[in-house]
Design a protein around this motif. Sequence first.
Motif, mmCIF file in Angstrom:
data_model
loop_
_atom_site.group_PDB
_atom_site.id
_atom_site.type_symbol
_atom_site.label_atom_id
_atom_site.label_comp_id
_atom_site.label_asym_id
_atom_site.label_seq_id
_atom_site.Cartn_x
_atom_site.Cartn_y
_atom_site.Cartn_z
ATOM 1 N N LEU A 1 18.069 9.314 -2.044
ATOM 2 C CA LEU A 1 16.644 10.026 -2.103
ATOM 3 C C LEU A 1 15.723 8.802 -2.388
ATOM 4 C CD1 LEU A 1 16.839 13.541 -3.167
ATOM 5 C CD2 LEU A 1 16.556 12.724 -0.796
ATOM 6 N N SER A 2 16.036 8.196 -3.531
ATOM 7 C CA SER A 2 15.293 7.085 -4.012
ATOM 8 C C SER A 2 15.235 5.630 -3.223
ATOM 9 C CB SER A 2 15.521 6.842 -5.445
ATOM 10 O OG SER A 2 16.956 6.453 -5.412
ATOM 11 N N LYS A 3 16.230 5.523 -2.387
ATOM 12 C CA LYS A 3 16.529 4.558 -1.690
ATOM 13 C C LYS A 3 15.802 4.564 -0.439
ATOM 14 C CE LYS A 3 21.318 3.337 -3.640
ATOM 15 N NZ LYS A 3 22.764 3.204 -3.043
ATOM 16 N N GLY A 4 15.634 5.819 0.335
ATOM 17 C CA GLY A 4 14.630 5.947 1.373
ATOM 18 C C GLY A 4 15.429 5.227 2.540
ATOM 19 N N VAL A 5 16.615 4.760 2.794
ATOM 20 C CA VAL A 5 17.152 4.156 3.670
ATOM 21 C C VAL A 5 17.590 5.213 5.258
ATOM 22 C CG1 VAL A 5 17.741 2.030 2.761
ATOM 23 C CG2 VAL A 5 19.375 3.959 2.717
ATOM 24 N N PHE A 6 16.736 6.084 5.399
ATOM 25 C CA PHE A 6 16.781 6.989 6.573
ATOM 26 C C PHE A 6 15.623 7.234 7.069
ATOM 27 C CE2 PHE A 6 16.438 9.008 2.589
ATOM 28 C CZ PHE A 6 15.208 9.848 2.565
ATOM 29 N N ASN A 7 15.380 7.679 8.080
ATOM 30 C CA ASN A 7 14.289 8.074 9.034
ATOM 31 C C ASN A 7 13.642 9.243 8.939
ATOM 32 O OD1 ASN A 7 14.234 5.388 10.335
ATOM 33 N ND2 ASN A 7 15.791 5.973 11.821
ATOM 34 N N HIS A 8 14.568 10.466 8.895
ATOM 35 C CA HIS A 8 13.967 11.811 8.619
ATOM 36 C C HIS A 8 15.009 12.641 7.758
ATOM 37 C CE1 HIS A 8 13.117 10.938 12.749
ATOM 38 N NE2 HIS A 8 11.682 11.018 12.462
ATOM 39 N N LEU A 9 14.154 13.333 6.994
ATOM 40 C CA LEU A 9 14.828 14.385 5.833
ATOM 41 C C LEU A 9 14.294 15.857 6.142
ATOM 42 C CD1 LEU A 9 16.135 14.892 2.989
ATOM 43 C CD2 LEU A 9 13.962 14.330 1.931
ATOM 44 N N ALA A 10 15.282 16.531 6.497
ATOM 45 C CA ALA A 10 14.990 18.045 6.857
ATOM 46 C C ALA A 10 15.005 19.017 5.697
ATOM 47 C CB ALA A 10 15.990 18.423 8.024
ATOM 48 N N GLY B 1 10.615 12.178 -8.648
ATOM 49 C CA GLY B 1 9.496 11.245 -8.461
ATOM 50 C C GLY B 1 9.559 10.477 -6.920
ATOM 51 N N VAL B 2 9.969 11.211 -6.064
ATOM 52 C CA VAL B 2 10.295 10.510 -4.621
ATOM 53 C C VAL B 2 9.300 11.408 -3.500
ATOM 54 C CG1 VAL B 2 12.508 9.632 -5.268
ATOM 55 C CG2 VAL B 2 12.182 11.827 -4.165
ATOM 56 N N HIS B 3 8.729 12.598 -3.722
ATOM 57 C CA HIS B 3 8.139 13.553 -2.873
ATOM 58 C C HIS B 3 7.003 12.728 -2.228
ATOM 59 C CE1 HIS B 3 5.158 16.415 -1.484
ATOM 60 N NE2 HIS B 3 6.135 16.906 -1.276
ATOM 61 N N ASP B 4 6.387 11.769 -2.789
ATOM 62 C CA ASP B 4 5.290 11.304 -1.908
ATOM 63 C C ASP B 4 5.814 10.142 -1.110
ATOM 64 O OD1 ASP B 4 3.444 12.784 -3.214
ATOM 65 O OD2 ASP B 4 2.542 11.439 -4.603
ATOM 66 N N LEU B 5 6.627 9.461 -1.710
ATOM 67 C CA LEU B 5 7.475 8.491 -0.872
ATOM 68 C C LEU B 5 8.100 8.971 0.351
ATOM 69 C CD1 LEU B 5 8.577 5.346 -0.529
ATOM 70 C CD2 LEU B 5 10.486 6.269 -1.955
ATOM 71 N N LEU B 6 8.568 10.200 0.263
ATOM 72 C CA LEU B 6 9.449 10.766 1.326
ATOM 73 C C LEU B 6 8.555 11.596 2.350
ATOM 74 C CD1 LEU B 6 12.784 11.679 -0.376
ATOM 75 C CD2 LEU B 6 12.239 9.740 0.780
ATOM 76 N N LEU B 7 7.420 12.027 1.978
ATOM 77 C CA LEU B 7 6.548 12.914 2.684
ATOM 78 C C LEU B 7 6.462 12.232 4.390
ATOM 79 C CD1 LEU B 7 5.080 15.236 2.070
ATOM 80 C CD2 LEU B 7 2.871 13.981 1.616
ATOM 81 N N PRO B 8 6.434 11.231 4.616
ATOM 82 C CA PRO B 8 6.175 10.865 6.066
ATOM 83 C C PRO B 8 7.573 11.152 6.721
ATOM 84 C CG PRO B 8 5.241 9.029 4.602
ATOM 85 C CD PRO B 8 6.143 10.098 3.729
ATOM 86 N N LYS B 9 8.664 11.201 5.983
ATOM 87 C CA LYS B 9 9.977 11.408 6.533
ATOM 88 C C LYS B 9 10.290 12.745 6.773
ATOM 89 C CE LYS B 9 11.752 7.156 4.508
ATOM 90 N NZ LYS B 9 12.024 6.097 5.649
ATOM 91 N N LEU B 10 9.499 13.855 6.255
ATOM 92 C CA LEU B 10 10.097 14.964 6.066
ATOM 93 C C LEU B 10 9.975 15.788 7.714
ATOM 94 C CD1 LEU B 10 8.539 16.392 2.990
ATOM 95 C CD2 LEU B 10 10.816 15.577 3.451
ATOM 96 N N VAL B 11 10.768 16.709 7.942
ATOM 97 C CA VAL B 11 10.945 17.247 9.212
ATOM 98 C C VAL B 11 11.225 18.839 8.676
ATOM 99 C CG1 VAL B 11 11.990 17.809 11.449
ATOM 100 C CG2 VAL B 11 11.829 15.320 10.705
ATOM 101 N N GLN B 12 10.447 19.857 9.018
ATOM 102 C CA GLN B 12 10.363 21.195 8.439
ATOM 103 C C GLN B 12 11.059 22.040 9.552
ATOM 104 O OE1 GLN B 12 7.012 22.919 6.975
ATOM 105 N NE2 GLN B 12 6.682 21.285 5.497
#
Length: 251
Positions: free
Chosen positions: A123-132, A153-164
């Motif tokens: 999660l902190s590395k963020g080496v992926f395109n989408h997190l569901a 502490g990674v929510h804002d970092l991952l926000l653009p990658k989120l898929v609901q």
Amino acid sequence: MKRLSIQALSAGALFASLAVAHAGEVQVAVAANFAAPFQKIAAAFATESGHTAVAVTGSTGKFYTQIKEGAPFEVLLAADDETPKKLEDEGLAVKGQRFTYARGKLVLWSAKAGVVDDKGEVLSKGVFNHLALANPKLAPYGAAGVEVMKALGVHDLLLPKLVQGDNIAQTYQFVSTGNAELGFVALSQVAPPDKPALGSWWVVPAKLYTPILQDAALLKKGEANAAAGALLKYLKGDKAKAIIKSYGYEL
């Protein structure tokens, strides 16, 4: 002797007909994460009681709205403890019948091996395109996923990658089909007792999110239905508990 046999047979036939006469049907709204275990519980319940449990699966938030609008559900198996209490307070569920049938476990899962490490550092590395994740406004497991990301502490970092997804079942589908490399789902979906586990996952430590206490409620529409009461009683029994535990839930 022949007369006794005929009488015994008649009594047996009468008992069978009475059992059929008393058999009923109950309409159950089941949180998506609990779909697989409930299918087994419903089958065992039908065999032992003669009653049939007809299940519809979905998100707890949507069920709440549907019940308020008059949906014909008689029992709710929610993914949280807040919704059943709210329905009880609003007079749509029978007071004194609510209880916790399972405590859910959240996992971060990928359908591919080696993607998710055993500490969730991916999660902190963020080496992926989408997190569901499931819609946090409708699904408690989605809300738990948001809590985890904020705690790390990674929510804002991952926000653009989120898929609901609308619910946890759709979220699982996003990951299983590869539309998202990983996602927050329920342990019951990832490691069912009757199928081989696939991919890689991290069982999220319970301290990172609010406990997912899943409550059952007898809805007002099911108050006079013997099958509804019988199902809730069955859920508290040893056989149902064994099935629930086999899917990774705590009791």
